[in-house]
Design a protein around this motif. Structure first.
Motif, PDB file in Angstrom:
ATOM      1  N   UNK A  79       4.033 -34.701  13.559  1.00 43.74           N
ATOM      2  CA  UNK A  79       3.426 -35.075  14.836  1.00 43.74           C
ATOM      3  C   UNK A  79       3.522 -33.904  15.813  1.00 43.74           C
ATOM      4  N   UNK A  80       4.702 -33.300  15.900  1.00 52.08           N
ATOM      5  CA  UNK A  80       4.909 -32.164  16.804  1.00 52.08           C
ATOM      6  C   UNK A  80       4.091 -30.947  16.389  1.00 52.08           C
ATOM      7  N   UNK A  81       4.005 -30.683  15.074  1.00 57.57           N
ATOM      8  CA  UNK A  81       3.205 -29.553  14.599  1.00 57.57           C
ATOM      9  C   UNK A  81       1.728 -29.750  14.933  1.00 57.57           C
ATOM     10  N   UNK A  82       1.236 -30.966  14.770  1.00 57.50           N
ATOM     11  CA  UNK A  82      -0.159 -31.262  15.082  1.00 57.50           C
ATOM     12  C   UNK A  82      -0.410 -31.107  16.573  1.00 57.50           C
ATOM     13  N   UNK A  84      12.627 -19.602   8.858  1.00 56.59           N
ATOM     14  CA  UNK A  84      11.491 -20.322   8.288  1.00 56.59           C
ATOM     15  C   UNK A  84      11.101 -21.489   9.191  1.00 56.59           C
ATOM     16  N   UNK A  85      12.087 -22.242   9.660  1.00 53.24           N
ATOM     17  CA  UNK A  85      11.802 -23.377  10.538  1.00 53.24           C
ATOM     18  C   UNK A  85      11.137 -22.912  11.830  1.00 53.24           C
ATOM     19  N   UNK A  86      11.672 -21.864  12.420  1.00 52.59           N
ATOM     20  CA  UNK A  86      11.135 -21.361  13.689  1.00 52.59           C
ATOM     21  C   UNK A  86       9.698 -20.856  13.532  1.00 52.59           C
ATOM     22  N   UNK A  87       9.353 -20.348  12.363  1.00 48.15           N
ATOM     23  CA  UNK A  87       8.021 -19.796  12.124  1.00 48.15           C
ATOM     24  C   UNK A  87       7.023 -20.832  11.603  1.00 48.15           C
ATOM     25  N   UNK A  88       7.459 -22.069  11.416  1.00 48.90           N
ATOM     26  CA  UNK A  88       6.573 -23.085  10.847  1.00 48.90           C
ATOM     27  C   UNK A  88       5.518 -23.522  11.854  1.00 48.90           C
ATOM     28  N   UNK A  89       4.280 -23.459  11.401  1.00 47.10           N
ATOM     29  CA  UNK A  89       3.129 -23.943  12.155  1.00 47.10           C
ATOM     30  C   UNK A  89       2.424 -24.977  11.289  1.00 47.10           C
ATOM     31  N   UNK A  90       1.499 -25.707  11.863  1.00 48.78           N
ATOM     32  CA  UNK A  90       0.740 -26.658  11.058  1.00 48.78           C
ATOM     33  C   UNK A  90       0.015 -25.928   9.931  1.00 48.78           C
ATOM     34  N   UNK A  91      -0.504 -24.769  10.221  1.00 44.81           N
ATOM     35  CA  UNK A  91      -1.242 -23.989   9.228  1.00 44.81           C
ATOM     36  C   UNK A  91      -0.362 -23.647   8.017  1.00 44.81           C
ATOM     37  N   UNK A  92       0.830 -23.066   8.245  1.00 43.16           N
ATOM     38  CA  UNK A  92       1.639 -22.696   7.084  1.00 43.16           C
ATOM     39  C   UNK A  92       2.359 -23.904   6.471  1.00 43.16           C
TER      40      UNK A  92
END
Length: 139
Positions: free
Chosen positions: A41-44, A121-129
């Protein structure tokens, strides 16, 4: 607190898919699954704020035809109930069935990555990746 455990996230892709922000460590699969939904939800929401089209990303990375609502809740629910996500969640469920809570969180008995790499890895996570990792997940 970022919840990361090498017993539950044995591969790099699993780390991206299963890591979530939670005030305390999870003790069961159901709570972890709920945390993943909140994370999605947060990534979206963040993708929309940054000008991304989450529906186009879902269709492009997962090859799905999206026919639901345009709200963040509808998109997150659709993604959580999609075939690719069901496969991922089954993998997590399987890991929870063999989870040994007496081992330290950083135990490498099942593989995984180091804590610093996990945090990065967590900090760099986007919806895309996230969707990219979901697309290539093979359980």
């Amino acid at each position: 607190m970022i919840f990361y455990n090498n017993q539950l996230m044995k591969q790099d892709g699993e780390a991206r898919l299963f890591m979530v922000d939670n005030p305390t460590p999870f003790t069961n699969y159901d709570d972890h699954e709920a945390g993943i939904y909140i994370h999605l939800h947060n990534l979206i929401e963040r993708a929309i704020d940054e000008g991304e089209d989450p529906i186009a990303l879902i269709e492009g990375y997962l090859g799905l035809n999206y026919h639901e609502g345009a709200g963040v809740d509808e998109i997150a629910a659709y993604l959580m109930n999609s075939g690719p996500m069901s496969s991922v969640l089954q993998g997590l469920r399987d890991h929870w069935q063999t989870f040994e809570p007496s081992l330290p969180d950083s135990s490498l008995t099942g593989g995984g990555m180091g804590r610093q790499e996990a945090l990065r890895t967590y900090a760099e996570t986007t919806l895309r990746n996230y969707l990219e990792a979901l697309a290539v997940y093979n359980g």
